[in-house]
Design a protein around this motif. Structure first.
Motif, short mmCIF file in Angstrom:
data_model
loop_
_atom_site.label_atom_id
_atom_site.label_comp_id
_atom_site.label_asym_id
_atom_site.label_seq_id
_atom_site.Cartn_x
_atom_site.Cartn_y
_atom_site.Cartn_z
N TRP A 75 9.83 1.86 0.41
CA TRP A 75 10.03 3.08 -0.35
C TRP A 75 10.04 4.27 0.61
O TRP A 75 9.20 4.35 1.52
CB TRP A 75 8.89 3.29 -1.36
CG TRP A 75 8.82 2.24 -2.41
CD1 TRP A 75 9.34 2.29 -3.67
CD2 TRP A 75 8.16 0.97 -2.32
NE1 TRP A 75 9.06 1.12 -4.35
CE2 TRP A 75 8.33 0.29 -3.53
CE3 TRP A 75 7.44 0.34 -1.30
CZ2 TRP A 75 7.82 -0.96 -3.78
CZ3 TRP A 75 6.93 -0.92 -1.54
CH2 TRP A 75 7.11 -1.55 -2.77
N GLY A 76 10.95 5.22 0.38
CA GLY A 76 10.96 6.47 1.13
C GLY A 76 11.52 6.36 2.53
O GLY A 76 11.93 5.30 2.99
N ASP A 77 11.57 7.55 3.19
CA ASP A 77 12.03 7.64 4.57
C ASP A 77 11.23 8.74 5.26
O ASP A 77 11.41 9.91 4.93
CB ASP A 77 13.53 7.97 4.61
CG ASP A 77 14.09 7.98 6.02
OD1 ASP A 77 13.43 7.44 6.93
OD2 ASP A 77 15.19 8.52 6.20
N PRO A 78 10.31 8.42 6.18
CA PRO A 78 10.04 7.10 6.74
C PRO A 78 9.52 6.15 5.67
O PRO A 78 8.98 6.57 4.65
CB PRO A 78 8.99 7.36 7.82
CG PRO A 78 8.33 8.63 7.43
CD PRO A 78 9.37 9.43 6.69
N THR A 79 9.69 4.88 5.92
CA THR A 79 9.46 3.87 4.90
C THR A 79 8.02 3.41 4.78
O THR A 79 7.38 3.05 5.76
CB THR A 79 10.36 2.64 5.19
OG1 THR A 79 11.70 3.10 5.36
CG2 THR A 79 10.32 1.65 4.04
N VAL A 80 7.54 3.41 3.53
CA VAL A 80 6.30 2.72 3.17
C VAL A 80 6.74 1.26 3.02
O VAL A 80 7.65 0.97 2.23
CB VAL A 80 5.71 3.24 1.85
CG1 VAL A 80 4.56 2.36 1.38
CG2 VAL A 80 5.27 4.69 2.00
N VAL A 81 6.16 0.36 3.81
CA VAL A 81 6.62 -1.03 3.84
C VAL A 81 5.57 -1.96 3.24
O VAL A 81 4.39 -1.89 3.59
CB VAL A 81 6.91 -1.48 5.29
CG1 VAL A 81 7.24 -2.96 5.36
CG2 VAL A 81 8.04 -0.65 5.88
N VAL A 135 0.49 -3.36 3.16
CA VAL A 135 1.27 -2.14 2.93
C VAL A 135 1.01 -1.21 4.10
O VAL A 135 -0.14 -0.86 4.38
CB VAL A 135 0.88 -1.46 1.60
CG1 VAL A 135 1.65 -0.16 1.41
CG2 VAL A 135 1.11 -2.41 0.42
N THR A 136 2.09 -0.81 4.78
CA THR A 136 1.99 0.12 5.90
C THR A 136 2.52 1.47 5.45
O THR A 136 3.64 1.57 4.96
CB THR A 136 2.79 -0.39 7.11
OG1 THR A 136 2.35 -1.72 7.42
CG2 THR A 136 2.59 0.50 8.31
N VAL A 137 1.66 2.49 5.59
CA VAL A 137 1.99 3.83 5.11
C VAL A 137 2.02 4.79 6.31
O VAL A 137 0.99 4.98 6.97
CB VAL A 137 0.97 4.32 4.06
CG1 VAL A 137 1.37 5.69 3.52
CG2 VAL A 137 0.83 3.30 2.92
N PRO A 147 0.01 5.48 -2.15
CA PRO A 147 0.96 4.47 -2.63
C PRO A 147 0.29 3.26 -3.28
O PRO A 147 0.90 2.60 -4.14
CB PRO A 147 1.72 4.07 -1.36
CG PRO A 147 1.65 5.29 -0.51
CD PRO A 147 0.28 5.85 -0.76
N LEU A 148 -0.95 2.97 -2.92
CA LEU A 148 -1.64 1.81 -3.49
C LEU A 148 -1.85 1.95 -4.99
O LEU A 148 -1.91 0.95 -5.70
CB LEU A 148 -2.97 1.58 -2.78
CG LEU A 148 -2.91 1.40 -1.26
CD1 LEU A 148 -4.31 1.17 -0.70
CD2 LEU A 148 -1.94 0.30 -0.87
N THR A 149 -1.95 3.18 -5.48
CA THR A 149 -2.16 3.37 -6.92
C THR A 149 -0.98 2.84 -7.72
O THR A 149 -1.16 2.30 -8.80
CB THR A 149 -2.42 4.85 -7.27
OG1 THR A 149 -1.29 5.63 -6.88
CG2 THR A 149 -3.67 5.37 -6.59
#
Length: 163
Positions: A75-81, A135-137, A147-149
């Motif tokens: 998700w997003g840029d930079p990416t949440v992977v 998950v890498t944020v 993002p974990l929520t």
């Protein structure tokens, strides 16, 4: 002719060396996401998780990651992977030199996550689940735990608790 061959060889070696350094530093090649190699059971759970993932995480729209896999999402840029089916974190592996049974963790919407600071943000890995989800944020998204929520419900329904 000998000189030309030597220059090509040196150039090729330099390119390969640079690529090897970049790949080892990032864990992926060409901006891609390293796809885990889980057991068949974990892969089935990860497939269910992939189908349950939300279209937005912390207001960031879902995007394609490369290579395309049911074990990864972004998700997003930079990416949440997100990577599903990753190995047990070294910090949680008895006998490993960095084993720490009291490592920092957080519970978000019923899912427990190990917290590890990276060079550019945080890596969160589920604990107490039958498959590990990472998950890498990036640090750009502060607080990085947000993002974990949005991921908790999908993880909770697709990856059963070990208990």
């Amino acid at each position: 002719m000998y000189r030309r061959v030597a220059l090509v060889s040196v150039s090729a070696v330099a390119c390969l060396s640079a690529a090897a350094v970049w790949i080892s530093a990032s864990g992926t090649a060409a901006g891609g996401v390293a796809v885990p190699s889980p057991s068949a059971s974990a892969a089935r759970m990860c497939g269910a998780l992939h189908d349950a993932l939300p279209g937005k995480v912390d207001g960031l729209s879902k995007r394609s990651v490369s290579p395309v896999s049911d074990l990864t999402a972004g998700w997003g840029d930079p990416t949440v992977v997100l990577r599903c089916g990753v190995p047990r974190p070294e910090m949680l592996t008895p006998g490993n030199p960095v084993y720490n049974p009291t490592a920092e963790a957080v519970e978000v919407n019923g899912v427990s996550w190990l917290i590890e600071q990276t060079g550019d943000g945080y890596r969160f890995t589920t604990t107490g689940r039958k498959a590990f989800v990472e998950v890498t944020v990036p640090a750009r998204y502060k607080p990085e735990v947000n993002p974990l929520t949005d991921l908790g419900h999908a993880v909770e329904t697709a990856i059963p608790s070990e208990l």
